[in-house]
Design a protein around this motif. Sequence first.
Motif, PDB file in Angstrom:
ATOM      1  N   VAL B 125       1.004  -1.142   0.001  1.00 23.82           N
ATOM      2  CA  VAL B 125       0.077  -0.098  -0.136  1.00 23.82           C
ATOM      3  C   VAL B 125       0.888   1.146  -0.002  1.00 23.82           C
ATOM      4  O   VAL B 125       1.789   1.370   0.777  1.00 23.82           O
ATOM      5  CB  VAL B 125      -0.986  -0.170   1.266  1.00 23.82           C
ATOM      6  CG1 VAL B 125      -1.415   1.407   1.390  1.00 23.82           C
ATOM      7  CG2 VAL B 125      -2.058  -1.182   1.270  1.00 23.82           C
ATOM      8  N   LYS B 126       0.603   1.917  -0.925  1.00 26.57           N
ATOM      9  CA  LYS B 126       1.487   3.228  -0.944  1.00 26.57           C
ATOM     10  C   LYS B 126       0.758   4.563  -0.852  1.00 26.57           C
ATOM     11  O   LYS B 126       1.191   5.545  -0.334  1.00 26.57           O
ATOM     12  CB  LYS B 126       1.862   3.427  -2.472  1.00 26.57           C
ATOM     13  CG  LYS B 126       3.088   2.696  -3.035  1.00 26.57           C
ATOM     14  CD  LYS B 126       4.292   3.255  -2.743  1.00 26.57           C
ATOM     15  CE  LYS B 126       5.248   2.194  -2.120  1.00 26.57           C
ATOM     16  NZ  LYS B 126       6.396   2.707  -1.605  1.00 26.57           N
ATOM     17  N   LEU B 127      -0.750   4.281  -0.762  1.00 31.42           N
ATOM     18  CA  LEU B 127      -1.658   5.779  -0.390  1.00 31.42           C
ATOM     19  C   LEU B 127      -2.895   4.966  -0.010  1.00 31.42           C
ATOM     20  O   LEU B 127      -3.458   4.227  -0.588  1.00 31.42           O
ATOM     21  CB  LEU B 127      -1.682   6.360  -1.485  1.00 31.42           C
ATOM     22  CG  LEU B 127      -2.665   7.657  -1.440  1.00 31.42           C
ATOM     23  CD1 LEU B 127      -1.970   8.881  -0.714  1.00 31.42           C
ATOM     24  CD2 LEU B 127      -3.272   8.084  -2.899  1.00 31.42           C
ATOM     25  N   VAL B 128      -3.350   5.724   1.118  1.00 31.62           N
ATOM     26  CA  VAL B 128      -4.879   5.593   1.321  1.00 31.62           C
ATOM     27  C   VAL B 128      -5.499   6.805   1.499  1.00 31.62           C
ATOM     28  O   VAL B 128      -4.959   7.446   2.351  1.00 31.62           O
ATOM     29  CB  VAL B 128      -5.216   4.714   2.720  1.00 31.62           C
ATOM     30  CG1 VAL B 128      -6.577   4.394   2.980  1.00 31.62           C
ATOM     31  CG2 VAL B 128      -4.183   3.369   2.643  1.00 31.62           C
ATOM     32  N   LYS B 129      -6.464   7.159   0.675  1.00 31.83           N
ATOM     33  CA  LYS B 129      -7.182   8.506   0.829  1.00 31.83           C
ATOM     34  C   LYS B 129      -8.747   8.093   1.123  1.00 31.83           C
ATOM     35  O   LYS B 129      -9.345   7.724   0.237  1.00 31.83           O
ATOM     36  CB  LYS B 129      -6.898   9.164  -0.346  1.00 31.83           C
ATOM     37  CG  LYS B 129      -7.050  10.667  -0.266  1.00 31.83           C
ATOM     38  CD  LYS B 129      -6.402  11.394  -1.577  1.00 31.83           C
ATOM     39  CE  LYS B 129      -7.067  12.490  -1.944  1.00 31.83           C
ATOM     40  NZ  LYS B 129      -6.805  12.923  -3.452  1.00 31.83           N
ATOM     41  N   VAL B 130      -9.137   8.316   2.240  1.00 29.83           N
ATOM     42  CA  VAL B 130     -10.464   8.338   2.611  1.00 29.83           C
ATOM     43  C   VAL B 130     -11.249   9.658   2.425  1.00 29.83           C
ATOM     44  O   VAL B 130     -11.082  10.575   3.085  1.00 29.83           O
ATOM     45  CB  VAL B 130     -10.657   7.617   4.126  1.00 29.83           C
ATOM     46  CG1 VAL B 130     -12.146   7.324   4.045  1.00 29.83           C
ATOM     47  CG2 VAL B 130     -10.040   6.515   4.167  1.00 29.83           C
ATOM     48  N   GLU B 131     -12.273   9.538   1.484  1.00 28.90           N
ATOM     49  CA  GLU B 131     -13.013  10.634   1.289  1.00 28.90           C
ATOM     50  C   GLU B 131     -14.383  10.418   1.259  1.00 28.90           C
ATOM     51  O   GLU B 131     -14.968   9.718   0.158  1.00 28.90           O
ATOM     52  CB  GLU B 131     -12.574  11.334   0.025  1.00 28.90           C
ATOM     53  CG  GLU B 131     -11.483  12.471   0.210  1.00 28.90           C
ATOM     54  CD  GLU B 131     -10.984  13.044  -1.306  1.00 28.90           C
ATOM     55  OE1 GLU B 131     -11.881  13.020  -2.156  1.00 28.90           O
ATOM     56  OE2 GLU B 131      -9.892  13.551  -1.178  1.00 28.90           O
ATOM     57  N   SER B 153     -14.964   2.839   2.281  1.00 30.11           N
ATOM     58  CA  SER B 153     -14.182   3.389   3.289  1.00 30.11           C
ATOM     59  C   SER B 153     -14.485   2.214   4.402  1.00 30.11           C
ATOM     60  O   SER B 153     -13.497   2.112   5.140  1.00 30.11           O
ATOM     61  CB  SER B 153     -14.718   4.780   3.940  1.00 30.11           C
ATOM     62  OG  SER B 153     -14.661   5.660   2.648  1.00 30.11           O
ATOM     63  N   ASP B 154     -15.757   1.780   4.433  1.00 31.67           N
ATOM     64  CA  ASP B 154     -16.023   0.941   5.300  1.00 31.67           C
ATOM     65  C   ASP B 154     -14.832  -0.306   5.314  1.00 31.67           C
ATOM     66  O   ASP B 154     -14.339  -0.885   6.267  1.00 31.67           O
ATOM     67  CB  ASP B 154     -17.404   0.059   5.089  1.00 31.67           C
ATOM     68  CG  ASP B 154     -18.392   1.178   5.679  1.00 31.67           C
ATOM     69  OD1 ASP B 154     -17.814   2.257   6.546  1.00 31.67           O
ATOM     70  OD2 ASP B 154     -19.456   1.140   5.396  1.00 31.67           O
ATOM     71  N   SER B 155     -14.672  -0.892   4.014  1.00 30.50           N
ATOM     72  CA  SER B 155     -13.810  -1.906   3.802  1.00 30.50           C
ATOM     73  C   SER B 155     -12.434  -1.589   4.267  1.00 30.50           C
ATOM     74  O   SER B 155     -11.696  -2.154   4.775  1.00 30.50           O
ATOM     75  CB  SER B 155     -13.896  -2.237   2.377  1.00 30.50           C
ATOM     76  OG  SER B 155     -15.123  -2.647   1.720  1.00 30.50           O
ATOM     77  N   ALA B 156     -11.849  -0.292   3.726  1.00 27.77           N
ATOM     78  CA  ALA B 156     -10.601   0.260   4.261  1.00 27.77           C
ATOM     79  C   ALA B 156     -10.345   0.014   5.565  1.00 27.77           C
ATOM     80  O   ALA B 156      -9.306  -0.492   5.970  1.00 27.77           O
ATOM     81  CB  ALA B 156     -10.335   1.513   3.658  1.00 27.77           C
ATOM     82  N   GLU B 157     -11.545   0.428   6.396  1.00 29.06           N
ATOM     83  CA  GLU B 157     -11.386   0.517   7.785  1.00 29.06           C
ATOM     84  C   GLU B 157     -11.429  -0.936   8.295  1.00 29.06           C
ATOM     85  O   GLU B 157     -10.488  -1.121   9.134  1.00 29.06           O
ATOM     86  CB  GLU B 157     -12.800   1.210   8.435  1.00 29.06           C
ATOM     87  CG  GLU B 157     -12.704   1.663   9.541  1.00 29.06           C
ATOM     88  CD  GLU B 157     -13.629   2.378  10.215  1.00 29.06           C
ATOM     89  OE1 GLU B 157     -14.201   2.048  11.415  1.00 29.06           O
ATOM     90  OE2 GLU B 157     -14.027   3.381   9.590  1.00 29.06           O
ATOM     91  N   GLU B 158     -12.124  -1.930   7.765  1.00 26.91           N
ATOM     92  CA  GLU B 158     -12.096  -3.146   8.343  1.00 26.91           C
ATOM     93  C   GLU B 158     -10.797  -3.866   7.950  1.00 26.91           C
ATOM     94  O   GLU B 158     -10.250  -4.649   8.787  1.00 26.91           O
ATOM     95  CB  GLU B 158     -13.389  -3.841   7.325  1.00 26.91           C
ATOM     96  CG  GLU B 158     -13.962  -5.003   8.209  1.00 26.91           C
ATOM     97  CD  GLU B 158     -15.087  -5.439   7.342  1.00 26.91           C
ATOM     98  OE1 GLU B 158     -15.042  -6.461   6.878  1.00 26.91           O
ATOM     99  OE2 GLU B 158     -16.030  -4.651   7.232  1.00 26.91           O
TER     100      GLU B 158
END
Lengths: 71, 184
Positions: B125-131, B153-158
């Motif tokens: 992972v190089k970048l995570v941008k939650v918007e 965003s839910d998946s990213a958080e999970e």
Amino acid sequence: MKISARNRFSGRVVRVEREGVLVKVWVAVEKVDEVTTLITCEAAKELELKEGDNVEAVFKATEVIIVKGGG
Amino acid sequence: MRVKPKVKVWLEADGESVIGKGGAELLKAILDEGSLKAASEKLGVSYKYAWNYLRIIEDKLKTKVVTSTRGGSGRGKTVLTETGKRLLLKYARFSRFLNSVLENPEMWEACGLSIPDKNTVPGRVKLVKVEGPVALVKIEVGKPIEIVAAISSDSAEELDLKLGDKVTVIIKATEVMINKEEPT
């Protein structure tokens, strides 16, 4: 032509195999290994796809699944 | 080498195995043949082996799974009791269900375990941008190649996605388009 898809990988067609109404295409992408794609026979015919062709494998960011843990 | 997951099904009573594949095959053969002798011949095992097998099942269940009658001309008949039939049916149902799950690619997909005709690529992972509801994730899969993923965003958080995380990227083969440049 401009395409909105975020993911575009240049590669070379290494194998084309018909599977019913679909054609499976293997595209060798440098540093990524191979990307396989299933396209319709019609599409393959229209593009005149064959081994050795230089192509781009294109897919939208929304079609990417992430699995954590890698491997 | 391609490897495939498999399941073995057996039924237990009080934590002890009652029947598995072999037991179910024996009960099925008895159901079909109506005789223990014919059933054991069909399965290619000795009569004694089949007989012992049934005794073990019955000991564990503490009830009969077959009843035998002696034929007048010495041809004994063996049939399943209601318990025997239920046991066989239960085994067959579980076994069929679990095997169908294994054969069902959509099931694997739902678990995020495997997808047929998939492309899996390991990366970092190089970048995570939650918007808002969507998270944009960039994954380096080979310098300098990056794959961009738009996930919820839910998946990213999970997944608790962070910079530097090792991940596997899956792209379904049906979602990949081919762009062939016109010869110039």
